[in-house]
Design a protein around this motif. Sequence first.
Motif, PDB file in Angstrom:
ATOM      1  N   UNK A 139       0.797  -1.226   0.000  1.00 18.99           N
ATOM      2  CA  UNK A 139       0.000   0.000   0.000  1.00 18.99           C
ATOM      3  C   UNK A 139       0.830   1.278   0.000  1.00 18.99           C
ATOM      4  N   UNK A 140       2.133   1.182   0.002  1.00 21.38           N
ATOM      5  CA  UNK A 140       2.949   2.392   0.110  1.00 21.38           C
ATOM      6  C   UNK A 140       3.022   3.179  -1.189  1.00 21.38           C
ATOM      7  N   UNK A 141       2.640   2.561  -2.306  1.00 20.83           N
ATOM      8  CA  UNK A 141       2.712   3.235  -3.596  1.00 20.83           C
ATOM      9  C   UNK A 141       1.598   2.705  -4.498  1.00 20.83           C
ATOM     10  N   UNK A 142       1.506   3.279  -5.670  1.00 20.77           N
ATOM     11  CA  UNK A 142       0.504   2.807  -6.622  1.00 20.77           C
ATOM     12  C   UNK A 142       0.869   1.415  -7.115  1.00 20.77           C
ATOM     13  N   UNK A 143      -0.176   0.693  -7.528  1.00 16.69           N
ATOM     14  CA  UNK A 143      -0.011  -0.666  -8.017  1.00 16.69           C
ATOM     15  C   UNK A 143       1.068  -0.726  -9.101  1.00 16.69           C
ATOM     16  N   UNK A 144       2.109  -1.477  -8.831  1.00 12.57           N
ATOM     17  CA  UNK A 144       3.246  -1.540  -9.751  1.00 12.57           C
ATOM     18  C   UNK A 144       3.141  -2.668 -10.771  1.00 12.57           C
ATOM     19  N   UNK A 145       2.126  -3.533 -10.631  1.00 11.95           N
ATOM     20  CA  UNK A 145       2.042  -4.701 -11.512  1.00 11.95           C
ATOM     21  C   UNK A 145       0.637  -4.889 -12.078  1.00 11.95           C
ATOM     22  N   UNK A 146       0.056  -3.863 -12.662  1.00  9.74           N
ATOM     23  CA  UNK A 146      -1.285  -4.060 -13.229  1.00  9.74           C
ATOM     24  C   UNK A 146      -1.213  -4.829 -14.545  1.00  9.74           C
ATOM     25  N   UNK A 147      -2.201  -5.689 -14.753  1.00  8.40           N
ATOM     26  CA  UNK A 147      -2.293  -6.381 -16.023  1.00  8.40           C
ATOM     27  C   UNK A 147      -2.943  -5.467 -17.067  1.00  8.40           C
ATOM     28  N   UNK A 148      -2.632  -5.730 -18.306  1.00  7.99           N
ATOM     29  CA  UNK A 148      -3.179  -4.921 -19.382  1.00  7.99           C
ATOM     30  C   UNK A 148      -4.646  -5.265 -19.589  1.00  7.99           C
ATOM     31  N   UNK A 149      -5.482  -4.248 -19.628  1.00  8.19           N
ATOM     32  CA  UNK A 149      -6.910  -4.418 -19.891  1.00  8.19           C
ATOM     33  C   UNK A 149      -7.287  -3.456 -21.002  1.00  8.19           C
TER      34      UNK A 149
END
Length: 949
Positions: free
Chosen positions: A229-239
């Motif tokens: 939770x310390x930063x924005x999601x660093x591993x989003x999948x492509x949608x």
Amino acid sequence: MSALVLTASAAMAQETQTQPAATTDQDATELDKVVVTGSLIPQTTLETFKPVTVITADDLQARGFNSVQEALNQSSMATGGVQGNQSSASFTQGAETNSLFGLPVGYTKYLIDGRPMANYPALYNGTDTFNNISGIPVDLVERIEILPGGQSSLYGSDAIAGVINVILKKRMDGTALTARVGGYHEGGGQSTRLSLADSFSFADDRGTVLAGIQYEMRDPIWAYQRDLTKQFNQHPLDNPNNPNDGVPVASRDWLVFSPFTSYNFLDPNNCENVSDAFGGTTGVQTRPARPAPYCGSMYTPGYRTLRNGKEATQLYSHFTFDISDNTQLYADALYNRETVDYHIGSNFTWWGSSVKWGYFYDPNLDDFFQLQRAFAPEDMAGGWEQSMNHDKSESYAYTVGVNGTFGESNWDYDVGFTRTQYTLNENSWARLADPINDWFETNIMGPALTNPDGSLMLDPYFGAYQVYTPDYEAFYQLLPAGAFESFTTRTVNRSLTYDDMLRAQITNGSLFSLPGGDAGIAASVEFGKEKWKYNPDALLIPDPVTLQSEIWGTTSVSGQGTRDRYAVTGEMRLPVWEPLTISLSGRYDSFDAGGRTIDSPTYSVGLEFRPIESLLFRGKFGTAFRAPTLSDMFQGVSGFYSSVRDDLGCSQAGFDPDEAGCPQNLEAAQYFGTQQGNPDLEPIDADVWNAGVVWAPTAKFSVGVDYYNWKIENETVLQSAGRIMRDEYDCTSVANGGSGLLDPNSGTCQAAFDAITRNALGALQNISLTKINLAHRDVEAVTVALNWGQSLGAWGDLNVNGSWTRNLKHDSQTFPDDPTLDLVYDEFYTTDPRYKANASVSWSKDALTATLYGNYIGPTGNNVAFITSVPTAYGRNRGVGSYTTFNASVNYDFTPDFSMSFLVTNLGNRMPDMDLTYDGLTGSPYNTGNYDVYGRAYFLEARYLFNRD
């Protein structure tokens, strides 16, 4: 023959005012008669037609639970996700509650020693009345009893999902001093808890007094203290349905935005002047499909609390005095004082020009713009603590009464008066509307341009927007000293609830004899008066016409109301045959509120069938209801901020209402909403039944299975913003981008047009909503409970307990012509698990006891399935796997008077599985309603008894 033993689903006896519950393995016929939760009639049978789950004081301690809320939240029946400490900017972030079987939190009735708790003065999600259970002193709890299913025929309104009865201690074997300290492996949350309790007798044992105090202090847990939770999601999948998926993106902390040219980067210094913000993490950032960069940080999500800081003190006392052999005076009092500290996060700590001006026109660039600017800790003289929120509350409940027996008869009576009151002061950081806008207008935007005649100059295209030529270089700066303090303040919202109740009851446990034993009867009458008042700070009270306030970007709930009520209750227990007992109960409730009477009769029929002593078949059919709450009826015009799909806007942009790919500012159009109560609301009605079986072949083994069914009608709901937007689309002609399916002069269309406000550019601004009786839902669930004890001889004793709940059906429909929503199997409508379980294994030998406790949450849908109805490779597949945590404890009795425990919660430091279908815009890529990222915690507890008899 042995009686059915107590199981995790058994009906644990509640203590009466005169004698404690039996605790031995005697035959049922030898047990003292006691009152069980879910019945008014004293009886000897521990198992009844109503299955009750029991969490004892020993369970609370051995399983590592730090509060009553933690214990209830990990009940297998608490399958519904709830807003809590992790819910940034919710209306009740400082409160704690639970959802049984995924039903609304206000559908559960909470009791303390059989008497209703005071309602929390603030409203859950800004609209619903509920109970905050954070202030119950866990060290002074004797046990907690959970009675699922509709129970209104005995307990009245709100008891649709079930009843939870918290029973506090009545006697102590000497003075008990307990101390607990602990903290989290990942940091934050350090806590200290102290409690002291004693009881004594006087006047030749005719009188007894128990008094106790509990004090607790806990530090907050910050999001920056957890990797997830310390930063924005660093591993989003492509949608492909979302242009921001596939890459992590930073917050837009300094942004210039145009509705025509999108992002505009107008900083000649490339963010150098703001690079110290958010701990030196701010720099030039980009987003996919955007034409220009902006200044932002990846680490702004860390600047919010995940768990509140807390300081709380509870005082409790219990008193009885025997005037004679047949008459006893009694009194109980519980007082709670609590302060919780939390931060809503950087995402809600900002300023933007849109709130006052919408857009402004810059003639030098021939474009329309909005300015958006986050506040960083470096902007504040006191750092991030400067903008913390502090909720301070006080609650008390006291009861005085007399009970006894009429002469030498079998008729008992109980007359008592109870008052509960809850006051809440929400001390919140706030931005002053005029000063903050004036500061940015003076220092950034410059004066509004005027015409030669002195009138305000307006844009040349629409003639609706003011004209400015801002100093953009000055915009990309940290605030100078004193600026932040000049346009911020603190507001205090004050609210309260109270409930006065006078109650009289008569009971006869041996009214007459039947083939199966003595028939019992109970009857009661009660009179009460309730009040709810929510008074926002004078700076926050919106004008009911303009809905403007003196606070920037913030609104509040408001309203007040009172009602008088009375109820009559009757219950009969009829052992018509040795294996068969029939129980009947009925209640009539009447409420006088706002000049109208609202009433509801309810009833229940229960069966217990024991073909053999070790086997019990049980079932119940009854009705339940929830009266319109005072907030339902008397909530004033109150504001909120939310987002909704703009169907008409999407259509005008070339996308059908259900088609994917609509621009994000239309797919999730931000709007300012208003809501208000409805004095003409009717009660919510429910038909509820359950059936089950308990098998106890030995005195140390039992298993129970129960099925539950709810049919709930006439539910109170806030009008659907999405439905109103669709009505607007269907009411608008094809030439103007709508479908033209509805007559624009119809009542439906006129109501939709009146509810929606758009600006000159056609952008959505406001939606007005009210509460209505329309919705209904069907719910089915099954629970299994097991209890097994085994002597290991010289190796000690082993005890195993477990429970499992499976939601079978949860269908909901808001409007009669709406589709029925599947809240169990369709992940577009639910994020709740279908099943949940827990189990504990405890081993004891001599002075040593060790316990391992596990809590299991079944698979849940992933985020992309919940936010879009368009099937994707990641949706509709219960994309987030099951989640199991373990607690462990070791307790050692050094002497009969002194013991110590070492406890570890979340033994494996299990964190939620990262849901990769969250896009790069989230700072918490997991479902905060179901999971937390607190991780492993360690606690050391010492208990000392002195002055023992």
